[in-house]
Enzyme design. Structure first.
Site: not given
Ligand code: UGA
Length: 474
Positions: A180, A286, A297
């Site tokens: 995912e 980013f 995460c």
């Protein structure tokens, strides 16, 4: 692929999901989703939105009760609507009883794999506990061609271990790894219109093809948008996920390392990043320097990846991630040091307003939040800290009852001698410098996310400091 809409209002292409729901390309599939955290609950509601019959399982009674009432247990834009629709229309239910998954053809497993308390490796105890109960149910109620589809982030080698485990329990199921890639804050959108879908399939060709076809049926409403669907072996699928998160973490730490250089030289990291981003090979995303990455995460995934590389005897391949982690930790420490410097060395009894607690905007997740790190450090050093966050305050009260909070930025900033912007919620980036200036004691701000326009704040008489941002006219 459908154009991804941005912003809370346009999170889901509703016409798309409704269409997929009303006229499924295949019939509805009976599914279970085991683990109803950010990943599992959103996955369950999204699968129901696609028209499937879904049961979500979690060990947390309170969470299951809330989900069953159609109430989201966490903040995720667009999720409440999907959840309510699935529950109201009878396609989605939640339970603590694993027995209720009997008869499902596909079992998605999305339990948490946090960092172990001792060391860097992933803690797989939730995954193993879920598999133990699931396999017992599957053994008692066999469904021909059933799939166990892993979505959790796991160390490479886990899928093969689970496939073997099924065999040893006499369960004729095929394990698939289907990582995912959803981002908190965009979870619904990322689930219904992902960038790509990856199926990690077993060596057994016939079992793999049957699993691929059944997953294609489940994801028909997603795949109809034409996004790439990649079929790989188990190991590749497992590694894609941790490699993706490691790349993102590396990109952020790269720009944060450059921010350190900018601070030492008088360059401006925001202009530098802008210039870098125009190179298509690098891209602008980013590359926002600031107090660094947090959440449930990126930090734990790079550590678990290093630990797994060590077990595999290839630790040298990932030693750079140690540096990525170290740079990231330094940036939050640097923000604390900036506050200390502002007060000439000690923050004791100085009033500091902190804007933001969540690890990023559009989330109430406090896990490994840089904002919270700075707040708790300053509180620990005796500063008079007041934190505000549009959504994360209930979680903050529950876990850190000693931290003072205020309902909004204006209230948090009353009499502040320093304001620190640490999570770039639009509520904060849209603040009027003059209005906020009227409540503070001293017009001083540290912009830990480089999200404000220095010229605007300086024009209103504020002393502005960003992260790796020079005060220059160019
Ligand atoms: C991350 C990945 O982006 C997802 O693809 C992945 O599925 C997910 O982890 C996961 O493994 O479940 P998430 O943790 O929701 O998603 O957050 P990100 O949007 O990746 O942001 C992570 C952190 O990096 C935040 O603290 C954010 O403020 C920070 N960040 C991000 C920066 O400091 N600079 C940037 O330029 C971008």
């Amino acid at each position: 692929m459908a154009e991804r809409s941005r912003g809370v209002g346009g999170l889901v292409d509703r016409a798309m999901s409704r269409r997929a729901c009303r006229t499924p390309i295949f019939g509805p599939v009976k599914l279970s989703v085991i683990g109803c955290g950010y990943l599992g609950a959103v996955h369950a509601a999204s699968m129901a939105e696609l028209g499937h019959e879904v049961v979500g399982v979690d060990v947390d009674v309170d969470r299951v009760e809330r989900l069953s009432r159609g109430e989201p247990p966490f903040y995720e834009p667009g999720f409440a609507e999907l959840l309510r629709r699935g529950v109201d229309e009878g396609r989605l239910r939640f339970t603590t009883d694993m027995g209720d998954v009997a008869g499902a053809r596909v079992h998605f497993v999305g339990v948490g794999t946090p960092q172990r308390e001792s060391g860097y490796a992933a803690d797989l105890s939730h995954l193993d506990a879920a598999m133990t109960s699931l396999l017992a149910v599957m053994a008692d109620h066999p469904v021909p061609g059933a799939l166990v589809v892993g979505k959790s982030t796991v160390p490479v080698g886990t899928a093969a271990r689970l496939q073997e485990w099924c065999g040893s329990e006499g369960v004729a199921a095929t394990v698939v790894w289907n990582p995912e890639f959803l981002r908190e804050g965009f979870a619904v959108q990322d689930t219904l219109t992902p960038d790509r879908v990856v199926y990690g399939l077993p060596e057994d060709r016939a079992a793999g093809e049957a699993a691929r076809d059944l997953l294609d049926e489940v994801y028909a409403g997603v795949l109809s948008h034409g996004m790439p669907r990649l079929v790989t072996n188990y190991q590749t699928a497992e590694l894609v996920k941790v490699a993706a998160n490691s790349f993102l973490a590396t990109k952020i730490s790269f720009i944060n390392a450059i921010a350190e250089l900018c601070e030492a030289t008088g360059a401006d990291v925001t202009r530098l990043a802008e210039a870098l981003g125009h190179d298509e090979r690098i891209g602008p995303k980013f590359l926002r320097a600031g107090v660094g990455f947090g959440g449930g995460c990126l930090p734990k995934d790079i550590r678990a990846f290093m630990a797994r590389a060590g077990e595999l005897g290839v630790d040298q391949a990932l030693t750079f991630l140690r540096e990525v982690d170290a740079i990231n930790q330094r940036r939050r420490q640097h923000a604390v040091a900036m506050a200390e410097r502002h007060f000439g060395g000690s923050v004791r009894d100085r009033r500091v307003a902190i804007l933001g607690a969540a690890f990023k905007p559009d989330s109430d997740d406090l896990r490994d939040s840089p904002a919270l790190y700075v707040a708790t450090r300053l509180v620990g050093q005796g500063a008079d800290v007041v934190v505000t966050d549009p959504i994360a305050l209930p979680g903050l009260h529950a876990r850190y009852p000693h931290i003072q909070t205020a309902p909004n930025a204006r209230a948090a900033c009353v009499d502040a001698e320093l304001v620190m912007l640490l999570t770039e919620w639009t509520d904060f980036t849209g603040l009027e410098p003059d209005q906020l200036g009227s409540v503070v004691k001293e017009r001083a701000i540290i912009d830990g996310r480089n999200a404000l326009d220095p010229a605007r704040w300086e024009a209103a008489g504020w002393s502005y400091r960003g992260m790796g941002r020079a005060s220059t006219t160019w």
